[in-house]
Design a protein around this motif. Structure first.
Motif, short mmCIF file in Angstrom:
data_model
loop_
_atom_site.label_atom_id
_atom_site.label_comp_id
_atom_site.label_asym_id
_atom_site.label_seq_id
_atom_site.Cartn_x
_atom_site.Cartn_y
_atom_site.Cartn_z
N ASP A 160 35.75 62.23 47.50
CA ASP A 160 37.13 62.29 47.02
C ASP A 160 37.30 61.74 45.61
OD1 ASP A 160 38.06 63.42 49.38
OD2 ASP A 160 38.57 61.48 50.28
N LEU A 161 36.22 61.36 44.97
CA LEU A 161 36.32 60.66 43.69
C LEU A 161 36.39 61.57 42.47
CD1 LEU A 161 33.84 57.68 44.29
CD2 LEU A 161 36.32 57.76 44.64
N PHE A 162 36.40 62.89 42.68
CA PHE A 162 36.44 63.82 41.55
C PHE A 162 37.87 64.13 41.11
CE2 PHE A 162 32.47 64.88 43.83
CZ PHE A 162 31.57 64.57 42.83
N GLY A 163 38.85 63.79 41.94
CA GLY A 163 40.23 64.11 41.59
C GLY A 163 40.43 65.60 41.48
N PHE A 164 41.09 66.03 40.41
CA PHE A 164 41.32 67.46 40.18
C PHE A 164 40.28 68.05 39.23
CE2 PHE A 164 45.63 65.94 41.31
CZ PHE A 164 45.84 66.75 42.42
N ASN A 207 22.38 64.02 35.07
CA ASN A 207 22.32 64.24 33.63
C ASN A 207 23.49 63.61 32.87
OD1 ASN A 207 21.20 65.25 31.25
ND2 ASN A 207 22.38 67.14 31.35
N PRO A 208 23.70 62.30 33.04
CA PRO A 208 24.81 61.66 32.34
C PRO A 208 24.55 61.58 30.84
CG PRO A 208 23.43 60.00 33.39
CD PRO A 208 22.91 61.33 33.83
N LYS A 209 25.60 61.69 30.09
CA LYS A 209 25.50 61.58 28.63
C LYS A 209 25.58 60.10 28.24
CE LYS A 209 25.32 66.03 28.13
NZ LYS A 209 25.26 66.35 29.57
N PRO A 210 25.04 59.72 27.09
CA PRO A 210 25.11 58.32 26.66
C PRO A 210 26.53 57.78 26.69
CG PRO A 210 23.63 59.55 25.24
CD PRO A 210 24.29 60.57 26.13
N ASN A 211 26.67 56.57 27.23
CA ASN A 211 27.97 55.89 27.34
C ASN A 211 28.96 56.61 28.25
OD1 ASN A 211 27.24 53.80 25.40
ND2 ASN A 211 27.44 55.40 23.84
N ASP A 212 28.44 57.43 29.15
CA ASP A 212 29.28 58.13 30.14
C ASP A 212 30.06 57.10 30.96
OD1 ASP A 212 30.31 59.66 32.23
OD2 ASP A 212 28.57 60.96 32.31
N LYS A 213 31.36 57.29 31.06
CA LYS A 213 32.22 56.37 31.82
C LYS A 213 32.59 56.93 33.19
CE LYS A 213 32.49 53.70 28.16
NZ LYS A 213 31.71 52.44 28.08
N LYS A 214 32.06 58.10 33.53
CA LYS A 214 32.49 58.80 34.73
C LYS A 214 31.38 58.97 35.76
CE LYS A 214 35.99 61.53 32.24
NZ LYS A 214 37.18 61.19 33.04
N LEU A 215 30.31 58.17 35.64
CA LEU A 215 29.23 58.20 36.62
C LEU A 215 29.46 57.09 37.64
CD1 LEU A 215 26.43 59.16 37.66
CD2 LEU A 215 25.41 57.47 36.12
N VAL A 216 29.46 57.49 38.92
CA VAL A 216 29.64 56.54 40.01
C VAL A 216 28.39 56.51 40.87
CG1 VAL A 216 30.99 55.95 42.07
CG2 VAL A 216 32.14 56.91 40.05
N ILE A 217 27.90 55.32 41.15
CA ILE A 217 26.75 55.12 42.04
C ILE A 217 27.24 54.43 43.30
CG2 ILE A 217 24.68 53.71 42.38
CD1 ILE A 217 23.86 54.40 39.55
N ILE A 218 26.92 55.02 44.45
CA ILE A 218 27.25 54.41 45.73
C ILE A 218 26.00 53.73 46.26
CG2 ILE A 218 28.03 54.80 48.08
CD1 ILE A 218 29.66 57.14 47.09
N SER A 219 26.05 52.41 46.34
CA SER A 219 24.99 51.52 46.83
C SER A 219 24.74 50.42 45.81
CB SER A 219 23.66 52.21 47.11
OG SER A 219 22.66 51.24 47.41
N ALA A 220 24.88 49.20 46.29
CA ALA A 220 24.52 48.04 45.48
C ALA A 220 23.33 47.34 46.11
CB ALA A 220 25.70 47.08 45.37
N GLY A 221 22.61 48.05 46.99
CA GLY A 221 21.39 47.52 47.57
C GLY A 221 20.23 47.66 46.62
N LEU A 280 39.62 54.08 36.34
CA LEU A 280 38.47 53.75 35.49
C LEU A 280 37.84 54.99 34.87
CD1 LEU A 280 36.78 51.09 37.80
CD2 LEU A 280 37.83 50.65 35.58
N THR A 281 37.87 56.10 35.59
CA THR A 281 37.22 57.33 35.11
C THR A 281 38.19 58.26 34.39
OG1 THR A 281 37.58 58.37 37.28
CG2 THR A 281 35.46 57.28 36.92
N GLY A 282 39.44 57.85 34.25
CA GLY A 282 40.40 58.69 33.56
C GLY A 282 40.75 59.95 34.32
N GLY A 283 40.84 59.83 35.64
CA GLY A 283 41.26 60.98 36.45
C GLY A 283 40.23 61.46 37.45
N GLY A 284 39.03 60.94 37.39
CA GLY A 284 38.02 61.35 38.38
C GLY A 284 36.62 61.33 37.80
N ALA A 285 35.66 61.14 38.67
CA ALA A 285 34.26 61.13 38.27
C ALA A 285 33.78 62.54 37.92
CB ALA A 285 33.40 60.56 39.40
#
Length: 351
Positions: A261-265, A170-184, A238-243
């Motif tokens: 480990d990408l969520f940080g604190f 459920n990402p919000k428009p222009n969300d900068k904190k969404l990470v996708i694993i896989s470029a296949g 890039l995510t300002g501290g974590g996804a």
């Protein structure tokens, strides 16, 4: 009719001749034009899933089986009660068909029907590696508009899976904190769907620089090779501290260990696990509580989600991605190439 079947788990797929099915009642007969090949086909062909520590979980293969669940084809015949389906029209087939009687099916979540009762095309019953496919009901047919033949069927599994997982995030428009694993192939579809349905350009992670370059060209905001030094730190920056959300379309031990480990604190991070490459993952239980973190599995998608996705596809809102097309006779080579990581994006088999 020609059909390419798995006769025994792990053994070469063989060409056989079968009778052309005759549709009755609400059934529809589809002549296969193209059928996508995805990693699920590898597990079905091998006959197992890797669950870690050298252990294997048997797949649902019923032998012999004509695989192929990402089907795009032309309607050539219908049962006597079928209405409003035009002979000669092309459709994507929703393959995740249930028994129709259990709670999941009654609630229109047929994709969650039990493994011993589901009638999934290409998994439990013969699918798109065959020249013709018998579809249980016309409600499983979806118009793909002007989508290229080679791509259309991919929306029935990889596209649907990508869309359903993104809805859970459920990402919000222009969300900068969404990470996708896989470029296949699955990751590329996810990038395009994220743009069209959620107005988000995600960060994409992979271990293959060539695939990452393709993901960047497809619209990823940034691409990161997780094998490179400082990869996690770069994502934190890039995510300002974590996804806030990570969607893992790989599902391997290494991908989860990296991605978790990408969520940080940050609290309330959501990890959506989609891929089934295999293995195991240990979770530090106090960290789950302290961080209010969620680890959620995402399996395929409902027929309602398929309808939502195909509305976007039909309207031309999802930019197409390239698909490598091969003749159906190359089924064995294609499975092997996909298994060995030799296919950079999407691939399909054509008749």
């Amino acid at each position: 009719m020609k059909s390419y079947q798995v006769i025994e788990s792990g053994e070469p797929i063989k060409e056989v001749e079968l009778d052309i099915p005759k549709p009755e009642g609400n059934q529809v007969l589809v002549k296969t034009i193209a059928c996508g090949v995805c990693h699920t086909d590898i597990h079905i062909h091998d006959g197992f899933f890797d669950v870690g520590n050298g252990q294997k979980m048997a797949s649902r293969l019923k032998q012999p089986l004509t695989m192929g669940h990402e089907i795009f084809g032309e309607v050539v015949a219908t049962g006597e009660t079928v209405k409003d389906v035009e002979i000669g029209k092309k459709y994507v087939v929703y393959p995740w068909i249930g028994c129709g009687e259990c709670d999941s099916c009654i609630e229109d979540n047929e994709h969650e029907c039990g493994p011993f009762t589901a009638q999934n095309i290409g998994v439990s019953v013969n699918g798109g590696y065959g020249e013709f496919v018998l579809v249980k009901d016309q409600k499983y047919l979806f118009d793909a508009g002007d989508t290229p033949d080679e791509l259309a069927g991919s929306y029935a599994c990889r596209g649907l899976t990508a869309y359903s997982a993104l809805k859970k995030a459920n990402p919000k428009p222009n969300d900068k904190k969404l990470v996708i694993i896989s470029a296949g192939g699955l990751g590329l579809l996810a990038v395009k769907i994220a743009q069209a349905a959620f107005n988000v350009n995600p960060i994409v992670v992979d271990i293959d620089d060539a695939k990452l370059a393709t993901a960047k060209a497809a619209g990823a905001s940034e691409v990161i090779n997780s094998m490179h030094e400082g990869a996690k730190e770069r994502i934190m920056e890039l995510t300002g501290g974590g996804a806030t959300a990570v969607i893992d379309y790989v599902g391997a031990e290494a991908s989860v260990k990296f991605g978790y480990d990408l969520f940080g604190f940050n609290k309330n991070g959501l990890y959506v696990l989609v891929g089934m490459l295999g293995g195991k993952f240990e979770v530090q239980l106090p960290l789950m509580t302290f961080s209010s973190r969620t680890l959620q599995g995402a399996y395929l998608g409902s027929i309602q989600e398929m309808a939502e996705l195909m509305d976007l596809v039909k309207a031309g809102k999802i930019e197409p991605v390239a698909v490598e097309a091969r003749h159906i006779s190359k089924a064995n080579d294609t499975i092997a190439d996909l298994k060995n990581g030799n296919i950079k994006g999407l691939v399909c088999l054509k008749y």
